[in-house]
Design a protein around this motif. Structure first.
Motif, PDB file in Angstrom:
ATOM      1  N   VAL A 111       7.791  -0.452   8.751  1.00 51.96           N
ATOM      2  CA  VAL A 111       8.251   0.235   8.395  1.00 51.96           C
ATOM      3  C   VAL A 111       9.233   1.173   7.961  1.00 51.96           C
ATOM      4  CG1 VAL A 111       8.170   0.857   5.670  1.00 51.96           C
ATOM      5  CG2 VAL A 111       7.177  -1.173   6.260  1.00 51.96           C
ATOM      6  N   CYS A 112       8.135   2.520   8.649  1.00 52.58           N
ATOM      7  CA  CYS A 112       8.743   3.815   9.375  1.00 52.58           C
ATOM      8  C   CYS A 112       9.013   4.179  10.187  1.00 52.58           C
ATOM      9  CB  CYS A 112       7.466   4.991   8.289  1.00 52.58           C
ATOM     10  SG  CYS A 112       7.884   4.806   6.580  1.00 52.58           S
TER      11      CYS A 112
ATOM     12  N   THR B 210       3.448   1.403   2.464  1.00 48.65           N
ATOM     13  CA  THR B 210       4.715   0.669   2.631  1.00 48.65           C
ATOM     14  C   THR B 210       6.040   0.693   1.328  1.00 48.65           C
ATOM     15  OG1 THR B 210       3.219  -1.102   1.662  1.00 48.65           O
ATOM     16  CG2 THR B 210       3.571  -1.501   3.803  1.00 48.65           C
TER      17      THR B 210
ATOM     18  N   LEU C  13       8.411  11.699  -2.375  1.00 49.02           N
ATOM     19  CA  LEU C  13       8.258  10.563  -1.627  1.00 49.02           C
ATOM     20  C   LEU C  13       6.353  10.382  -1.842  1.00 49.02           C
ATOM     21  CD1 LEU C  13       9.802   7.933  -0.654  1.00 49.02           C
ATOM     22  CD2 LEU C  13       9.427   8.554   1.821  1.00 49.02           C
ATOM     23  N   ARG C  14       5.632  11.062  -1.539  1.00 48.73           N
ATOM     24  CA  ARG C  14       4.323  10.430  -1.016  1.00 48.73           C
ATOM     25  C   ARG C  14       3.764  10.400  -2.512  1.00 48.73           C
ATOM     26  NH1 ARG C  14       0.702  14.538   0.433  1.00 48.73           N
ATOM     27  NH2 ARG C  14       1.941  15.981   1.005  1.00 48.73           N
TER      28      ARG C  14
ATOM     29  N   ALA D  13      12.285   4.827   1.261  1.00 53.31           N
ATOM     30  CA  ALA D  13      13.515   5.983   1.738  1.00 53.31           C
ATOM     31  C   ALA D  13      14.263   4.687   2.773  1.00 53.31           C
ATOM     32  CB  ALA D  13      12.135   6.922   2.418  1.00 53.31           C
TER      33      ALA D  13
ATOM     34  N   ILE E 248      -3.399   7.841   4.455  1.00 60.52           N
ATOM     35  CA  ILE E 248      -2.990   5.622   4.174  1.00 60.52           C
ATOM     36  C   ILE E 248      -4.740   4.738   4.597  1.00 60.52           C
ATOM     37  CG2 ILE E 248      -2.614   3.592   5.669  1.00 60.52           C
ATOM     38  CD1 ILE E 248      -0.255   4.765   5.378  1.00 60.52           C
TER      39      ILE E 248
ATOM     40  N   ARG F 103      11.030  -1.272  13.612  1.00 61.55           N
ATOM     41  CA  ARG F 103      12.636  -0.162  13.653  1.00 61.55           C
ATOM     42  C   ARG F 103      12.727   0.851  12.218  1.00 61.55           C
ATOM     43  NH1 ARG F 103      13.295  -6.278  13.097  1.00 61.55           N
ATOM     44  NH2 ARG F 103      14.697  -6.227  10.394  1.00 61.55           N
ATOM     45  N   GLY F 104      11.615   1.038  11.864  1.00 56.76           N
ATOM     46  CA  GLY F 104      12.392   1.947  10.819  1.00 56.76           C
ATOM     47  C   GLY F 104      12.489   3.318  11.444  1.00 56.76           C
ATOM     48  N   ARG F 105      13.156   4.314  10.266  1.00 52.16           N
ATOM     49  CA  ARG F 105      13.880   5.613  10.384  1.00 52.16           C
ATOM     50  C   ARG F 105      13.154   6.548   9.597  1.00 52.16           C
ATOM     51  NH1 ARG F 105      18.626   5.684   9.417  1.00 52.16           N
ATOM     52  NH2 ARG F 105      18.635   4.614   7.592  1.00 52.16           N
ATOM     53  N   VAL F 106      12.770   6.206   8.605  1.00 54.92           N
ATOM     54  CA  VAL F 106      12.624   7.007   7.545  1.00 54.92           C
ATOM     55  C   VAL F 106      11.582   8.006   8.505  1.00 54.92           C
ATOM     56  CG1 VAL F 106      10.680   7.300   5.646  1.00 54.92           C
ATOM     57  CG2 VAL F 106      11.846   4.708   6.237  1.00 54.92           C
TER      58      VAL F 106
ATOM     59  N   ASP G  93       3.600  18.708   3.625  1.00 54.54           N
ATOM     60  CA  ASP G  93       4.655  18.737   3.194  1.00 54.54           C
ATOM     61  C   ASP G  93       5.582  17.519   3.602  1.00 54.54           C
ATOM     62  OD1 ASP G  93       5.445  20.906   1.261  1.00 54.54           O
ATOM     63  OD2 ASP G  93       6.021  22.304   2.868  1.00 54.54           O
ATOM     64  N   THR G  94       4.753  16.385   4.202  1.00 48.91           N
ATOM     65  CA  THR G  94       4.987  15.910   5.315  1.00 48.91           C
ATOM     66  C   THR G  94       5.079  14.372   4.092  1.00 48.91           C
ATOM     67  OG1 THR G  94       4.413  13.656   6.674  1.00 48.91           O
ATOM     68  CG2 THR G  94       2.892  14.748   5.461  1.00 48.91           C
ATOM     69  N   ALA G  95       6.175  13.274   4.712  1.00 49.10           N
ATOM     70  CA  ALA G  95       6.373  12.330   3.860  1.00 49.10           C
ATOM     71  C   ALA G  95       5.752  11.211   4.220  1.00 49.10           C
ATOM     72  CB  ALA G  95       8.092  11.796   3.945  1.00 49.10           C
TER      73      ALA G  95
ATOM     74  N   LEU H  69      -0.949  -2.722   9.400  1.00 50.49           N
ATOM     75  CA  LEU H  69      -0.649  -1.836   8.215  1.00 50.49           C
ATOM     76  C   LEU H  69       0.299  -1.605   7.708  1.00 50.49           C
ATOM     77  CD1 LEU H  69      -3.687   0.635   8.918  1.00 50.49           C
ATOM     78  CD2 LEU H  69      -4.088  -0.276   7.401  1.00 50.49           C
ATOM     79  N   GLU H  70       1.651  -1.747   8.703  1.00 50.69           N
ATOM     80  CA  GLU H  70       3.130  -1.884   8.488  1.00 50.69           C
ATOM     81  C   GLU H  70       3.286  -0.430   8.874  1.00 50.69           C
ATOM     82  OE1 GLU H  70       4.467  -5.967   6.675  1.00 50.69           O
ATOM     83  OE2 GLU H  70       3.262  -4.671   5.365  1.00 50.69           O
TER      84      GLU H  70
ATOM     85  N   GLY I 122       9.590  15.080   1.815  1.00 49.82           N
ATOM     86  CA  GLY I 122       8.365  14.376   1.713  1.00 49.82           C
ATOM     87  C   GLY I 122       7.176  14.303   1.283  1.00 49.82           C
ATOM     88  N   ARG I 123       6.773  15.902   0.071  1.00 44.86           N
ATOM     89  CA  ARG I 123       5.478  15.637  -1.014  1.00 44.86           C
ATOM     90  C   ARG I 123       6.182  14.990  -1.928  1.00 44.86           C
ATOM     91  NH1 ARG I 123       3.727  17.984  -5.679  1.00 44.86           N
ATOM     92  NH2 ARG I 123       1.213  18.489  -5.131  1.00 44.86           N
TER      93      ARG I 123
ATOM     94  N   HIS J 154       0.655  -1.566  -0.514  1.00 44.88           N
ATOM     95  CA  HIS J 154       0.284   0.403   0.249  1.00 44.88           C
ATOM     96  C   HIS J 154       0.854   1.431   0.495  1.00 44.88           C
ATOM     97  CE1 HIS J 154       0.630   1.104   4.176  1.00 44.88           C
ATOM     98  NE2 HIS J 154       0.644  -0.381   4.731  1.00 44.88           N
ATOM     99  N   VAL J 155       0.308   2.271  -0.275  1.00 41.45           N
ATOM    100  CA  VAL J 155       0.812   3.656  -0.204  1.00 41.45           C
ATOM    101  C   VAL J 155       2.008   3.780   0.508  1.00 41.45           C
ATOM    102  CG1 VAL J 155      -1.065   4.755   0.231  1.00 41.45           C
ATOM    103  CG2 VAL J 155       1.028   6.270  -1.024  1.00 41.45           C
TER     104      VAL J 155
ATOM    105  N   ASP K  87      16.706  -0.572   5.397  1.00 42.63           N
ATOM    106  CA  ASP K  87      15.674  -1.157   6.963  1.00 42.63           C
ATOM    107  C   ASP K  87      15.535  -1.985   7.232  1.00 42.63           C
ATOM    108  OD1 ASP K  87      16.973   1.186   8.705  1.00 42.63           O
ATOM    109  OD2 ASP K  87      15.041   2.856   8.354  1.00 42.63           O
ATOM    110  N   ILE K  88      14.388  -2.388   6.196  1.00 36.81           N
ATOM    111  CA  ILE K  88      13.246  -3.460   6.054  1.00 36.81           C
ATOM    112  C   ILE K  88      14.460  -4.824   5.851  1.00 36.81           C
ATOM    113  CG2 ILE K  88      11.934  -3.834   4.673  1.00 36.81           C
ATOM    114  CD1 ILE K  88      10.864  -1.583   4.710  1.00 36.81           C
TER     115      ILE K  88
ATOM    116  N   PRO L 179       2.350   9.211   4.465  1.00 38.82           N
ATOM    117  CA  PRO L 179       1.058   9.397   3.343  1.00 38.82           C
ATOM    118  C   PRO L 179      -0.468   9.287   3.739  1.00 38.82           C
ATOM    119  CG  PRO L 179       2.555   7.619   2.556  1.00 38.82           C
ATOM    120  CD  PRO L 179       2.845   7.930   4.068  1.00 38.82           C
TER     121      PRO L 179
END
Lengths: 335, 120
Positions: free
Chosen positions: B45-46, A296, A324-325, A302, B102, B56-59, B96-98, B41-42, A321-322, A293-294, A306-307, B100
């Motif tokens: 991941v971030c 993951t 990446l989305r 990014a 969901i 343990r995501g670092r994004v 401006d957030t990364a 929803l995992e 950020g924008r 999904h968007v 890590d994964i 999304p």
């Protein structure tokens, strides 16, 4: 796409090679159990019963020679018959007889590939699976995807298995036994499932650090649905009209993505990573590691290291950020 | 320690927790369901999220001790209704957030927020 109901890997799909293997396992376990009980009973009898010299020779010859010879002879033929039925060998008369002897009827045998059998090339990579459908015989470039295989229900599909790096092993426990993917060789496997369903497969030969995160999904679906799916997989994509998706499309080319990934219909023709032309339609990302999904997708772009530490995809850290989305949204829209 | 002393100590701890959780982080959501939704929803991941296997995501930022955060994304007051909205559709608050937007229901977002507020 988010809801996936998977049967247990211990459950063999009806009409698959795994069903015959599972019967073989049952016969072996039960047979071994019965023989064990009889041997224990005889040992107890020999220990506690009054000694009598009568019939000693018959016991030795019968139990020591005739019984093992007969049992092993039958078992050997049975396993050979199962192997032939699973491997879809041409049925000659002798083989036919062998299969019939052990009750493996035509319904259960995997039919040998006919000229019309669908052929799919599956190439093991560290740590994902490239899947190429031959829509036209000999042409493997039109429908390329990754980590996912679709089969028409009830029809055998011929897989040609190989690898471009180290040894992997293709294993979908509910459908068939393991077949190794060996550099420089192409192995064959026929898959068939008689009911629609979704199955999970896993690399079964240790292939490096992320071997455990090298999985794939196999979906069996009705013929018509399968054809629609395959036609869609063969289609190219076009530049998006929507402004946000277009921003994602541009972000894709702003980064290093096209160096490794192909998106058919765009200038992206990288070969070392998975073809992303229809990545939005897949069940999983990163070879069965994440749902698709968007969120993951953005996290994987990014934070791929890590994964799945050590995999070939770097963390993309250049995007706002924008961006990446937008990139995740554009890739997700490629269904 | 006698049983009575133990009970007294436990009561003290529980009431102390109770009083600190009253204002302003009151939310009608199910913590356990929230935990399950985060796994499904995992989100891990971030984000680093205590109590979620493999998260343990670092994004994105770590969500450890989230209840104590004064701001969401360093910018919006960490109030329940704001958090619910941010969890579900971050870009509507922060263009401006990364993170999304969901796909999830209002209830799922409330459950997730409840779980985050259980992290002290």
């Amino acid at each position: 796409m988010s809801e996936m109901r998977l049967p247990s890997a211990l459950h063999a799909a009806p009409g698959s090679g795994a069903e015959l293997l599972s019967e073989l396992g049952l016969v072996l376990y039960c047979g071994a159990g019965i023989i064990f009980i009889v041997v224990v009973a005889l040992a107890l009898h020999a220990t506690f019963a009054k000694p009598s010299p009568a019939g000693t020779r018959a016991w030795i010859v019968g139990g020591g020679i005739v019984f093992p010879l007969l049992t092993l002879f039958l078992l050997l033929n049975y396993t050979l018959a199962v192997g032939s039925a699973v491997a879809a060998l041409e049925s000659g008369t002798a083989l036919q007889l062998l299969l019939d002897c052990f009750g493996i009827d035509a319904q259960k045998r995997i039919p040998p590939p006919s000229p019309g059998t669908m052929r799919v090339h599956v190439i093991g990579k560290q740590w994902w699976w490239e899947v190429r459908y031959e829509i036209v015989r000999g042409d493997t470039s039109t429908a390329v995807l990754a980590n996912e295989l679709h089969l028409p229900v009830g029809e055998p599909v011929e897989l040609l298995l190989t690898t471009t790096d180290v040894i992997h092993s293709f294993w979908v426990p509910s459908l068939a036994g393991k077949v190794d993917m060996i550099p420089g060789r192409t192995n064959r496997l026929i898959l068939r499932a008689n009911t629609p369903g979704l199955y999970r497969g896993q690399c079964a030969e240790y292939c490096g650090g992320q071997h455990a995160l090298m999985a794939l999904y196999v979906k069996s679906q009705p013929r018509r649905e399968f054809e629609t799916w395959l036609q869609r997989q063969a289609r190219s994509v076009t530049r998006p009209d929507d402004a946000f998706l277009l921003a994602g499309y541009e972000a894709f080319f702003k980064g290093t993505c096209p160096d490794c990934h192909t998106v058919r219909g765009t200038p992206a023709t990288g070969k070392s990573g998975p073809d992303l032309t229809h990545v939005g339609s897949r069940y999983s990302l990163a070879a069965g590691t994440l749902r698709n999904h968007v969120g993951t997708m953005a996290g994987w772009i990014a934070g791929a290291q890590d994964i799945k530490p050590g995999n070939a995809m770097p963390d993309s850290e250049i995007y706002t950020g924008r961006e990446l989305r937008a990139l995740a949204a554009w890739l997700g829209s490629l269904e | 320690m006698s049983l009575r002393a133990l009970i007294a100590a436990a009561t003290l701890v529980l009431t102390a927790r109770q009083s600190s959780s009253d204002v302003p982080h009151r939310i009608t959501g199910d913590v356990q369901r929230g935990q399950q939704t985060i796994v499904r929803l995992e989100c891990g991941v971030c984000h680093v999220i205590p109590g979620i296997p493999g998260a343990r995501g670092r994004v994105g930022p770590s969500l450890a001790a989230y209840r104590r955060n004064v701001y969401i994304a360093g910018r919006y007051p960490n109030l329940p209704e704001v958090l619910v909205r941010f969890v579900r559709d971050a870009p509507s608050l922060a263009p401006d957030t990364a993170m999304p937007s969901i796909a999830m229901s209002e209830r799922e977002a409330r459950d997730i927020a409840a779980y985050l507020y259980s992290l002290e």
